[in-house]
Design an enzyme around this catalytic site. Structure first.
Site, PDB file in Angstrom:
ATOM      1  CG  ASP A 113      -1.843   1.193   0.955  1.00 13.70           C
ATOM      2  OD1 ASP A 113      -3.042   0.515   1.384  1.00 13.70           O
ATOM      3  OD2 ASP A 113      -1.261   2.140   1.383  1.00 13.70           O
ATOM      4  CG  ASN A 121      -5.014  11.391  -5.411  1.00 13.33           C
ATOM      5  OD1 ASN A 121      -4.264  11.524  -6.604  1.00 13.33           O
ATOM      6  ND2 ASN A 121      -5.218  10.426  -5.228  1.00 13.33           N
ATOM      7  CG  HIS A 126      -7.487  11.971  -9.210  1.00  6.70           C
ATOM      8  ND1 HIS A 126      -7.568  10.992 -10.302  1.00  6.70           N
ATOM      9  CD2 HIS A 126      -8.111  11.615  -7.723  1.00  6.70           C
ATOM     10  CE1 HIS A 126      -8.158   9.499  -9.206  1.00  6.70           C
ATOM     11  NE2 HIS A 126      -8.514  10.129  -7.935  1.00  6.70           N
ATOM     12  CG  ASP A 130      -4.711   9.309 -12.248  1.00  4.60           C
ATOM     13  OD1 ASP A 130      -4.819   8.449 -11.195  1.00  4.60           O
ATOM     14  OD2 ASP A 130      -5.166   8.996 -13.185  1.00  4.60           O
ATOM     15  CD  GLU A 156      -3.726   3.374  -1.375  1.00  2.25           C
ATOM     16  OE1 GLU A 156      -4.639   3.311  -0.847  1.00  2.25           O
ATOM     17  OE2 GLU A 156      -3.570   3.854   0.087  1.00  2.25           O
TER      18      GLU A 156
HETATM   19  P1  GH3 Z   1      -2.135   5.129   4.370  1.00  3.58           P
HETATM   20  O1  GH3 Z   1      -0.480   5.848   4.503  1.00  3.58           O
HETATM   21  O2  GH3 Z   1      -2.100   4.736   5.884  1.00  3.58           O
HETATM   22  O3  GH3 Z   1      -2.176   4.129   3.436  1.00  3.58           O
HETATM   23  O4  GH3 Z   1      -2.665   6.798   3.831  1.00  3.58           O
HETATM   24  P2  GH3 Z   1      -3.141   6.822   2.507  1.00  3.58           P
HETATM   25  O5  GH3 Z   1      -3.468   8.579   2.174  1.00  3.58           O
HETATM   26  O6  GH3 Z   1      -2.362   6.411   1.499  1.00  3.58           O
HETATM   27  O7  GH3 Z   1      -4.503   6.123   2.692  1.00  3.58           O
HETATM   28  P3  GH3 Z   1      -6.112   6.329   2.283  1.00  3.58           P
HETATM   29  O8  GH3 Z   1      -6.625   5.319   2.044  1.00  3.58           O
HETATM   30  O9  GH3 Z   1      -6.199   7.166   2.780  1.00  3.58           O
HETATM   31  O10 GH3 Z   1      -6.056   7.464   1.091  1.00  3.58           O
HETATM   32  C1  GH3 Z   1      -5.929   6.321  -0.679  1.00  3.58           C
HETATM   33  C2  GH3 Z   1      -6.123   7.592  -1.202  1.00  3.58           C
HETATM   34  O11 GH3 Z   1      -5.727   7.192  -2.875  1.00  3.58           O
HETATM   35  C3  GH3 Z   1      -7.535   7.651  -1.089  1.00  3.58           C
HETATM   36  C4  GH3 Z   1      -8.381   7.574  -3.468  1.00  3.58           C
HETATM   37  O12 GH3 Z   1      -8.538   9.080  -3.959  1.00  3.58           O
HETATM   38  C5  GH3 Z   1      -6.585   7.325  -3.346  1.00  3.58           C
HETATM   39  N1  GH3 Z   1      -6.921   6.577  -5.460  1.00  3.58           N
HETATM   40  C6  GH3 Z   1      -7.674   5.580  -5.138  1.00  3.58           C
HETATM   41  N2  GH3 Z   1      -7.723   5.100  -6.194  1.00  3.58           N
HETATM   42  C7  GH3 Z   1      -7.037   6.218  -6.946  1.00  3.58           C
HETATM   43  C8  GH3 Z   1      -6.682   6.000  -7.988  1.00  3.58           C
HETATM   44  O13 GH3 Z   1      -7.032   5.326  -9.286  1.00  3.58           O
HETATM   45  N3  GH3 Z   1      -6.094   7.814  -8.986  1.00  3.58           N
HETATM   46  C9  GH3 Z   1      -5.895   8.726  -7.784  1.00  3.58           C
HETATM   47  N4  GH3 Z   1      -4.798   9.323  -8.209  1.00  3.58           N
HETATM   48  N5  GH3 Z   1      -5.383   8.596  -6.505  1.00  3.58           N
HETATM   49  C10 GH3 Z   1      -6.447   7.350  -6.174  1.00  3.58           C
HETATM   50 MG    MG Z   2      -2.270   4.036   1.631  1.00  2.00          MG
HETATM   51 MG    MG Z   3      -4.918   1.706   1.195  1.00  2.00          MG
END
Ligand code: GH3
Ligand code: MG
Ligand code: MG
Length: 235
Positions: A113, A121, A126, A130, A156
């Site tokens: 992760d 982001n 975004h 990506d 992610e």
């Molecule tokens: P942690 O270290 O605890 O994992 O924190 P984090 O910020 O990585 O985790 P969190 O689950 O809070 O956020 C994950 C983010 O990933 C939120 C979401 O908007 C973003 N995300 C998910 N799928 C995609 C994608 O396809 N593209 C982009 N740019 N962002 C994405």
């Molecule tokens: Mg994360």
């Molecule tokens: Mg996550």
């Protein structure tokens, strides 16, 4: 003809009448041949048309089969990163689980992760996020062997299967990958941004299911996050 012969007055008459009958027979035979010939031509043409149609159908069927295969392949790939998706993972983990039960060779399951990805982001947009996902995905793929497997599990999160690799060895591999990700060096808005990832890993155990093994890897990942991120924890 027998009647003609009996009715004939003389030889000349007979000859005339027989000639007329023979001419008539001749023309009937000709007409019959002509009809048969026409029918043969019609059949031949019809057969040719049918052959051509069958060839077209066969071509179409092959093309459909090909696009169906392509569609199935695409359905197993993640559109953003181009690597296998969760559906592909679900299929693969079942296969590896069955093989493990049968042959007992170790399989290490690594749950990855990206750390604080939301802030990438939020700070850079975004699209920048990506790009990080694509590059991290490629980085993970680069490190696995042909018989291993990597998928984007969702968001992610990525999952990796190291087939035939015992957990202690997988731990070393995971740390190496983690360090490389931390050293990638992303540049957004002319700023160097460090991206790190955490990993939770485990191996199949007695009484496991594919789900119980995965959730152990996920718990270990959570522990890696709690321990401060950019780390690997064995579960
Ligand atoms: P942690 O270290 O605890 O994992 O924190 P984090 O910020 O990585 O985790 P969190 O689950 O809070 O956020 C994950 C983010 O990933 C939120 C979401 O908007 C973003 N995300 C998910 N799928 C995609 C994608 O396809 N593209 C982009 N740019 N962002 C994405
Ligand atoms: Mg994360
Ligand atoms: Mg996550």
């Amino acid at each position: 003809m027998r009647g003609t012969m009996l009715r004939a007055q003389d030889l000349l008459d007979l000859r005339k009448q027989l000639t007329a009958r023979l001419d008539s027979i001749d023309s009937h035979v000709h007409a019959f041949h002509a009809r048969e010939e026409a029918r043969t031509v019609t059949y031949r043409e019809r057969t040719q048309r049918m052959r051509a149609r069958i060839a077209t159908l066969e071509r179409e069927s092959r093309a459909l089969h090909h696009s169906l295969k392509e569609g199935q392949k695409l359905a197993m790939l993640d559109a953003l990163t181009g690597i296998p998706n969760r559906a592909a993972y679900d299929e693969r983990i079942e296969q590896e689980f069955k093989r493990w039960k049968r042959f007992g060779k170790p399989v290490s399951i690594l749950a990855w992760d990206v750390d604080r990805f939301k802030s990438v982001n939020d700070a850079y947009g975004h699209r920048a996020g990506d790009k990080v996902l694509r590059i991290v995905g490629q980085q993970l793929v680069r490190h696995v062997r042909d018989t291993d497997f990597v998928a984007r599990y969702g968001g992610e999160e990525f999952v990796m299967l190291l087939v035939g690799t015992p957990l202690e060895e997988a731990r070393v591999v995971a740390d190496k990958i983690r360090e490389e990700i931390a050293g990638l060096g992303f540049h957004f808005h002319d700023q160097r941004v460090q991206v790190t990832a955490s990993c939770g890993l485990t191996g199949f155990r007695e009484r496991d299911t594919t789900d119980s093994a995965f959730s152990r890897a996920d718990k270990a990942l959570y522990a890696a996050k709690k321990a401060g991120r950019n780390g690997c924890v064995v579960g």
